[in-house]
Design a protein around this motif. Structure first.
Motif, PDB file in Angstrom:
ATOM      1  N   GLU A   1      -5.938  13.096  -0.355  1.00 28.12           N
ATOM      2  CA  GLU A   1      -5.916  11.745  -0.372  1.00 28.12           C
ATOM      3  C   GLU A   1      -6.527  10.990  -1.922  1.00 28.12           C
ATOM      4  O   GLU A   1      -6.560  10.006  -2.115  1.00 28.12           O
ATOM      5  CB  GLU A   1      -6.432  10.760   0.739  1.00 28.12           C
ATOM      6  CG  GLU A   1      -8.056  10.879   0.614  1.00 28.12           C
ATOM      7  CD  GLU A   1      -8.348  12.318   1.287  1.00 28.12           C
ATOM      8  OE1 GLU A   1      -9.857  12.907   1.067  1.00 28.12           O
ATOM      9  OE2 GLU A   1      -7.849  13.154   1.993  1.00 28.12           O
ATOM     10  N   ARG A   2      -6.911  12.034  -2.731  1.00 26.50           N
ATOM     11  CA  ARG A   2      -7.653  11.847  -3.929  1.00 26.50           C
ATOM     12  C   ARG A   2      -6.717  11.877  -5.141  1.00 26.50           C
ATOM     13  O   ARG A   2      -5.848  12.508  -5.452  1.00 26.50           O
ATOM     14  CB  ARG A   2      -8.735  12.599  -4.159  1.00 26.50           C
ATOM     15  CG  ARG A   2      -9.629  12.390  -5.314  1.00 26.50           C
ATOM     16  CD  ARG A   2     -10.708  13.054  -5.310  1.00 26.50           C
ATOM     17  NE  ARG A   2     -11.586  12.591  -4.321  1.00 26.50           N
ATOM     18  CZ  ARG A   2     -12.734  13.255  -3.830  1.00 26.50           C
ATOM     19  NH1 ARG A   2     -13.168  14.340  -4.203  1.00 26.50           N
ATOM     20  NH2 ARG A   2     -13.354  12.439  -2.661  1.00 26.50           N
TER      21      ARG A   2
ATOM     22  N   ALA B   1      -5.958  -0.220  -0.851  1.00 24.91           N
ATOM     23  CA  ALA B   1      -5.243   0.897  -0.661  1.00 24.91           C
ATOM     24  C   ALA B   1      -6.291   2.317  -1.172  1.00 24.91           C
ATOM     25  O   ALA B   1      -5.682   3.349  -0.784  1.00 24.91           O
ATOM     26  CB  ALA B   1      -4.143   1.090  -1.401  1.00 24.91           C
ATOM     27  N   GLY B   2      -7.483   1.842  -1.653  1.00 27.39           N
ATOM     28  CA  GLY B   2      -8.237   2.882  -2.415  1.00 27.39           C
ATOM     29  C   GLY B   2      -9.547   2.588  -2.589  1.00 27.39           C
ATOM     30  O   GLY B   2      -9.999   1.485  -2.639  1.00 27.39           O
ATOM     31  N   THR B   3     -10.491   3.539  -2.534  1.00 27.92           N
ATOM     32  CA  THR B   3     -12.088   3.373  -3.004  1.00 27.92           C
ATOM     33  C   THR B   3     -12.332   4.459  -4.074  1.00 27.92           C
ATOM     34  O   THR B   3     -11.905   5.465  -4.063  1.00 27.92           O
ATOM     35  CB  THR B   3     -13.040   3.751  -1.914  1.00 27.92           C
ATOM     36  OG1 THR B   3     -12.634   4.871  -1.296  1.00 27.92           O
ATOM     37  CG2 THR B   3     -12.377   2.748  -0.543  1.00 27.92           C
ATOM     38  N   GLU B   4     -13.043   3.869  -5.001  1.00 30.14           N
ATOM     39  CA  GLU B   4     -13.461   4.747  -6.125  1.00 30.14           C
ATOM     40  C   GLU B   4     -14.613   5.606  -5.774  1.00 30.14           C
ATOM     41  O   GLU B   4     -15.612   5.230  -5.011  1.00 30.14           O
ATOM     42  CB  GLU B   4     -13.938   3.885  -7.262  1.00 30.14           C
ATOM     43  CG  GLU B   4     -14.464   4.758  -8.388  1.00 30.14           C
ATOM     44  CD  GLU B   4     -14.942   4.063  -9.697  1.00 30.14           C
ATOM     45  OE1 GLU B   4     -15.716   4.252 -10.295  1.00 30.14           O
ATOM     46  OE2 GLU B   4     -14.529   2.661  -9.780  1.00 30.14           O
ATOM     47  N   VAL B   5     -14.474   6.794  -5.798  1.00 26.33           N
ATOM     48  CA  VAL B   5     -15.480   8.021  -5.533  1.00 26.33           C
ATOM     49  C   VAL B   5     -16.211   8.468  -6.623  1.00 26.33           C
ATOM     50  O   VAL B   5     -17.486   9.103  -6.253  1.00 26.33           O
ATOM     51  CB  VAL B   5     -14.691   8.844  -4.543  1.00 26.33           C
ATOM     52  CG1 VAL B   5     -14.285   8.401  -3.321  1.00 26.33           C
ATOM     53  CG2 VAL B   5     -13.850   9.653  -5.224  1.00 26.33           C
TER      54      VAL B   5
ATOM     55  N   LYS C   1       0.733  -1.139   0.085  1.00 26.71           N
ATOM     56  CA  LYS C   1       0.176   0.129   0.097  1.00 26.71           C
ATOM     57  C   LYS C   1       0.751   1.210   0.117  1.00 26.71           C
ATOM     58  O   LYS C   1       0.636   2.180  -0.765  1.00 26.71           O
ATOM     59  CB  LYS C   1      -0.919   0.019   1.127  1.00 26.71           C
ATOM     60  CG  LYS C   1      -1.881  -1.248   1.188  1.00 26.71           C
ATOM     61  CD  LYS C   1      -2.811  -1.136   2.276  1.00 26.71           C
ATOM     62  CE  LYS C   1      -3.740  -2.249   2.307  1.00 26.71           C
ATOM     63  NZ  LYS C   1      -4.547  -2.385   3.606  1.00 26.71           N
ATOM     64  N   LEU C   2       2.005   0.908   0.663  1.00 25.98           N
ATOM     65  CA  LEU C   2       2.897   2.481   0.746  1.00 25.98           C
ATOM     66  C   LEU C   2       3.531   2.645  -0.750  1.00 25.98           C
ATOM     67  O   LEU C   2       3.529   3.693  -1.122  1.00 25.98           O
ATOM     68  CB  LEU C   2       3.961   2.117   1.860  1.00 25.98           C
ATOM     69  CG  LEU C   2       3.647   2.360   3.206  1.00 25.98           C
ATOM     70  CD1 LEU C   2       4.782   1.880   4.233  1.00 25.98           C
ATOM     71  CD2 LEU C   2       3.100   3.727   3.531  1.00 25.98           C
ATOM     72  N   ARG C   3       4.095   1.468  -1.242  1.00 29.15           N
ATOM     73  CA  ARG C   3       4.388   1.443  -2.628  1.00 29.15           C
ATOM     74  C   ARG C   3       3.553   2.323  -3.700  1.00 29.15           C
ATOM     75  O   ARG C   3       3.819   3.002  -4.316  1.00 29.15           O
ATOM     76  CB  ARG C   3       5.135   0.301  -3.202  1.00 29.15           C
ATOM     77  CG  ARG C   3       6.304  -0.039  -2.571  1.00 29.15           C
ATOM     78  CD  ARG C   3       6.655  -1.330  -2.955  1.00 29.15           C
ATOM     79  NE  ARG C   3       7.878  -1.801  -2.235  1.00 29.15           N
ATOM     80  CZ  ARG C   3       8.289  -3.052  -2.102  1.00 29.15           C
ATOM     81  NH1 ARG C   3       7.308  -4.048  -2.381  1.00 29.15           N
ATOM     82  NH2 ARG C   3       9.513  -3.425  -1.463  1.00 29.15           N
ATOM     83  N   ILE C   4       2.102   1.841  -3.300  1.00 29.52           N
ATOM     84  CA  ILE C   4       1.211   2.360  -4.271  1.00 29.52           C
ATOM     85  C   ILE C   4       1.051   3.790  -4.181  1.00 29.52           C
ATOM     86  O   ILE C   4       1.113   4.544  -5.267  1.00 29.52           O
ATOM     87  CB  ILE C   4      -0.281   1.653  -4.103  1.00 29.52           C
ATOM     88  CG1 ILE C   4      -0.149   0.197  -4.347  1.00 29.52           C
ATOM     89  CG2 ILE C   4      -1.294   2.305  -4.607  1.00 29.52           C
ATOM     90  CD1 ILE C   4      -1.396  -0.759  -3.983  1.00 29.52           C
TER      91      ILE C   4
ATOM     92  N   GLY D   1      -6.788   4.134   4.944  1.00 37.33           N
ATOM     93  CA  GLY D   1      -5.857   3.670   5.486  1.00 37.33           C
ATOM     94  C   GLY D   1      -4.561   4.113   5.760  1.00 37.33           C
ATOM     95  O   GLY D   1      -4.350   5.565   5.316  1.00 37.33           O
ATOM     96  N   ILE D   2      -3.600   3.332   5.869  1.00 38.32           N
ATOM     97  CA  ILE D   2      -2.183   3.764   5.812  1.00 38.32           C
ATOM     98  C   ILE D   2      -1.970   4.463   4.361  1.00 38.32           C
ATOM     99  O   ILE D   2      -1.112   5.411   4.347  1.00 38.32           O
ATOM    100  CB  ILE D   2      -1.204   2.493   5.895  1.00 38.32           C
ATOM    101  CG1 ILE D   2       0.158   3.329   5.947  1.00 38.32           C
ATOM    102  CG2 ILE D   2      -1.364   1.584   4.977  1.00 38.32           C
ATOM    103  CD1 ILE D   2       1.401   2.305   6.881  1.00 38.32           C
ATOM    104  N   ALA D   3      -2.456   4.171   3.234  1.00 38.68           N
ATOM    105  CA  ALA D   3      -2.284   4.695   1.857  1.00 38.68           C
ATOM    106  C   ALA D   3      -2.830   6.243   1.934  1.00 38.68           C
ATOM    107  O   ALA D   3      -2.017   7.062   1.599  1.00 38.68           O
ATOM    108  CB  ALA D   3      -2.964   3.981   0.981  1.00 38.68           C
ATOM    109  N   GLY D   4      -3.891   6.384   2.804  1.00 38.38           N
ATOM    110  CA  GLY D   4      -4.437   7.822   2.778  1.00 38.38           C
ATOM    111  C   GLY D   4      -3.486   8.634   3.887  1.00 38.38           C
ATOM    112  O   GLY D   4      -3.470   9.691   3.512  1.00 38.38           O
TER     113      GLY D   4
END
Length: 130
Positions: free
Chosen positions: A73-74, A90-94, A13-16, A107-110
């Motif tokens: 975070e977008r 690592a994400g959600t489509e908005v 997730k961090l790499r992403i 989460g951590i990615a945010g």
């Protein structure tokens, strides 16, 4: 990397988000250059997906780009490129339209996305691209 349950680990997730943040920095330079040159919309921005070798283009107006940037975070991607972040958790489509998909890091990615956004906000203004 996935654990036994098939969920991406925090390192993945961090790499992403690190890859996506690099694209965000390049897009900030594109935006600054487009504004200086008075370019007409839509502007070709680099897809902000996790694939560090991606060179796909998403066309956004400067107003659309600024709307995306109001959310640290977008990120935006071309269609289909959001899947890795979604599958990794690592994400959600908005939102999406015919030109791009908006994904919020979670989460951590945010957390890291907000941190990188703050780093970028405190940086020197982007330099004009050659």
């Amino acid at each position: 990397m996935r654990n036994a349950c098939g969920v991406a680990d925090d390192l993945t997730k961090l790499r992403i988000v690190e890859n996506e943040s690099r694209f965000r920095l390049a897009n900030e330079q594109i935006e600054a250059t487009a504004e200086r040159m008075g370019m007409l919309d839509p502007i070709p921005f680099i897809c902000e997906c996790p694939d560090e070798e991606c060179s796909e283009i998403a066309r956004l107006s400067l107003d659309e780009y600024e709307d995306v940037r109001q959310h640290p975070e977008r990120f935006f991607t071309v269609h289909g490129h959001e899947e890795l972040a979604l599958r990794a958790g690592a994400g959600t489509e908005v939102a999406s339209n015919d030109r791009y998909v908006l994904v919020d890091k979670v989460g951590i990615a945010g957390d890291v996305a907000r941190e990188r956004y703050e780093d970028l906000s405190g940086a020197e203004p982007p330099q004009e691209l050659p």
